[in-house]
Scaffold this motif. Structure first.
Motif, mmCIF file in Angstrom:
data_model
loop_
_atom_site.group_PDB
_atom_site.id
_atom_site.type_symbol
_atom_site.label_atom_id
_atom_site.label_comp_id
_atom_site.label_asym_id
_atom_site.label_seq_id
_atom_site.Cartn_x
_atom_site.Cartn_y
_atom_site.Cartn_z
ATOM 1 N N ILE A 22 31.887 82.193 -37.813
ATOM 2 C CA ILE A 22 31.442 83.455 -38.173
ATOM 3 C C ILE A 22 32.081 83.756 -39.602
ATOM 4 N N PRO A 23 31.248 84.254 -40.730
ATOM 5 C CA PRO A 23 31.815 84.624 -42.020
ATOM 6 C C PRO A 23 33.050 85.384 -41.664
ATOM 7 N N ALA A 24 34.062 85.220 -42.716
ATOM 8 C CA ALA A 24 35.388 86.173 -42.403
ATOM 9 C C ALA A 24 35.109 87.672 -42.480
ATOM 10 N N ASP A 25 34.326 88.182 -43.698
ATOM 11 C CA ASP A 25 34.039 89.615 -43.603
ATOM 12 C C ASP A 25 33.139 90.270 -42.393
ATOM 13 N N PHE A 26 32.242 89.254 -41.693
ATOM 14 C CA PHE A 26 31.511 89.647 -40.294
ATOM 15 C C PHE A 26 32.628 89.723 -39.287
ATOM 16 N N ARG A 27 33.516 88.930 -39.108
ATOM 17 C CA ARG A 27 34.500 88.950 -38.206
ATOM 18 C C ARG A 27 35.391 90.163 -37.998
ATOM 19 N N LYS A 28 35.494 90.691 -39.401
ATOM 20 C CA LYS A 28 36.556 92.016 -39.550
ATOM 21 C C LYS A 28 35.882 92.934 -38.875
ATOM 22 N N ALA A 38 42.323 93.145 -27.520
ATOM 23 C CA ALA A 38 43.679 93.415 -27.398
ATOM 24 C C ALA A 38 44.156 93.376 -28.890
ATOM 25 N N GLU A 39 45.394 94.049 -29.199
ATOM 26 C CA GLU A 39 45.845 93.924 -30.646
ATOM 27 C C GLU A 39 45.505 92.785 -31.351
ATOM 28 N N ALA A 40 45.995 91.733 -30.940
ATOM 29 C CA ALA A 40 45.737 90.274 -31.820
ATOM 30 C C ALA A 40 44.851 89.441 -30.800
ATOM 31 N N GLY A 41 44.274 90.100 -29.966
ATOM 32 C CA GLY A 41 43.556 89.185 -29.024
ATOM 33 C C GLY A 41 42.141 88.774 -29.297
ATOM 34 N N ALA A 42 41.424 87.998 -28.400
ATOM 35 C CA ALA A 42 40.139 87.459 -28.604
ATOM 36 C C ALA A 42 39.152 88.974 -28.742
ATOM 37 N N TYR A 43 38.206 88.722 -29.209
ATOM 38 C CA TYR A 43 37.283 89.800 -29.308
ATOM 39 C C TYR A 43 35.719 89.190 -28.877
ATOM 40 N N ARG A 44 34.759 90.084 -28.688
ATOM 41 C CA ARG A 44 33.284 89.810 -28.419
ATOM 42 C C ARG A 44 32.627 90.149 -29.458
ATOM 43 N N LEU A 45 31.058 89.793 -29.499
ATOM 44 C CA LEU A 45 29.787 90.269 -30.066
ATOM 45 C C LEU A 45 29.014 90.018 -29.134
ATOM 46 N N GLN A 46 27.901 90.877 -29.331
ATOM 47 C CA GLN A 46 26.515 90.865 -28.788
ATOM 48 C C GLN A 46 25.586 90.138 -29.412
ATOM 49 N N LEU A 47 25.069 89.068 -28.774
ATOM 50 C CA LEU A 47 23.983 88.037 -29.394
ATOM 51 C C LEU A 47 22.625 88.761 -28.725
ATOM 52 N N HIS A 48 21.637 89.185 -29.569
ATOM 53 C CA HIS A 48 20.248 89.519 -29.083
ATOM 54 C C HIS A 48 19.378 88.663 -29.503
ATOM 55 N N TYR A 49 18.633 88.066 -28.565
ATOM 56 C CA TYR A 49 17.460 87.194 -28.905
ATOM 57 C C TYR A 49 16.358 87.776 -28.259
ATOM 58 N N ASP A 103 36.512 82.505 -30.911
ATOM 59 C CA ASP A 103 37.631 82.202 -30.809
ATOM 60 C C ASP A 103 38.591 82.535 -31.548
ATOM 61 N N ARG A 104 39.915 81.851 -31.794
ATOM 62 C CA ARG A 104 40.971 82.498 -32.762
ATOM 63 C C ARG A 104 40.521 82.071 -34.053
ATOM 64 N N ASP A 105 39.792 80.899 -34.023
ATOM 65 C CA ASP A 105 39.348 80.487 -35.736
ATOM 66 C C ASP A 105 38.255 81.027 -36.010
ATOM 67 N N GLY A 106 37.694 81.957 -35.391
ATOM 68 C CA GLY A 106 36.432 82.766 -35.796
ATOM 69 C C GLY A 106 35.141 82.040 -35.753
ATOM 70 N N ARG A 107 35.220 81.197 -34.437
ATOM 71 C CA ARG A 107 33.932 80.512 -34.303
ATOM 72 C C ARG A 107 33.465 80.987 -32.993
ATOM 73 N N ILE A 108 31.975 80.637 -32.878
ATOM 74 C CA ILE A 108 31.367 81.086 -31.669
ATOM 75 C C ILE A 108 30.629 79.504 -31.238
ATOM 76 N N VAL A 109 30.670 79.395 -29.865
ATOM 77 C CA VAL A 109 29.549 78.166 -29.456
ATOM 78 C C VAL A 109 28.355 79.020 -29.085
ATOM 79 N N LEU A 110 27.200 78.503 -30.041
ATOM 80 C CA LEU A 110 25.903 79.155 -29.679
ATOM 81 C C LEU A 110 25.364 78.281 -28.503
ATOM 82 N N PRO A 111 24.943 78.791 -27.434
ATOM 83 C CA PRO A 111 24.487 77.985 -26.258
ATOM 84 C C PRO A 111 22.948 77.279 -26.842
ATOM 85 N N ALA A 112 22.732 76.190 -26.147
ATOM 86 C CA ALA A 112 21.836 75.348 -26.400
ATOM 87 C C ALA A 112 20.319 75.968 -26.413
#
Length: 171
Positions: A22-28, A38-49, A103-112
């Motif tokens: 995910i682009p860095a500015d979008f991750r913020k 959590a303070e420095a923990g994982a975060y989520r997004l909502q994917l609409h399809y 994930d901690r590197d700013g990546r998602i796994v887009l389901p098949a």
């Protein structure tokens, strides 16, 4: 004060397993919009399809998705037509959405199934910021569907067209 929003147009690679950054500015914006993070923990997004999206996906923050869910829940239809519209809105915006962890590197796994919907195995995607959300497109589709449409739109406008003039007419 204006809230942080998704702006810009970024390209990224998606691999055969569906991993993409995910682009860095979008991750913020996503981090700030996840009230359960959590303070420095994982975060989520909502994917609409939803079916209404056809050849793209939309991503919203968790908070924005919850606000949509609240608006649907508070909607009191006045007749059968509004009841049908509420049901369709709930289906497209709530049923046809999925929460994904970044994930901690700013990546998602887009389901098949979503990669298949976009016609992606691996290749390039475009992230297009739309303020309260961003869209994910296969790069080739984006060029045809979006860029061509915008070029046609501009061709119908007078030379020197300024999109801010349209905003001044809106309330």
């Amino acid at each position: 004060m204006v809230e942080a929003s998704f702006t810009g147009e970024e390209r990224a690679r998606i691999d055969g397993k569906g991993r993409m950054s995910i682009p860095a500015d979008f991750r913020k914006v996503l981090q700030a919009g996840d009230p359960d993070r959590a303070e420095a923990g994982a975060y989520r997004l909502q994917l609409h399809y939803g079916d209404h999206l056809q050849d793209r996906l939309e991503v919203r923050t968790v908070a924005a998705h919850r606000a949509i869910a609240r608006r649907i829940a508070e909607w009191e239809p006045q007749d059968e037509e509004e009841e049908a519209e509420k049901d369709a809105a709930a289906h497209f915006l709530l049923t046809q959405s999925q929460s994904l962890e970044v994930d901690r590197d700013g990546r998602i796994v887009l389901p098949a199934r979503f990669r298949a919907r976009l016609g992606l195995t691996d290749g390039e995607v475009v992230f297009a910021g739309k303020g309260d959300r961003f869209e994910i497109w296969a790069a080739e589709t984006y060029e045809v569907a979006v860029q061509a449409r915008l070029r046609e739109f501009l061709a119908r406008k007078p030379k020197g067209y300024n999109p801010l003039t349209a905003l001044s007419r809106r309330r």
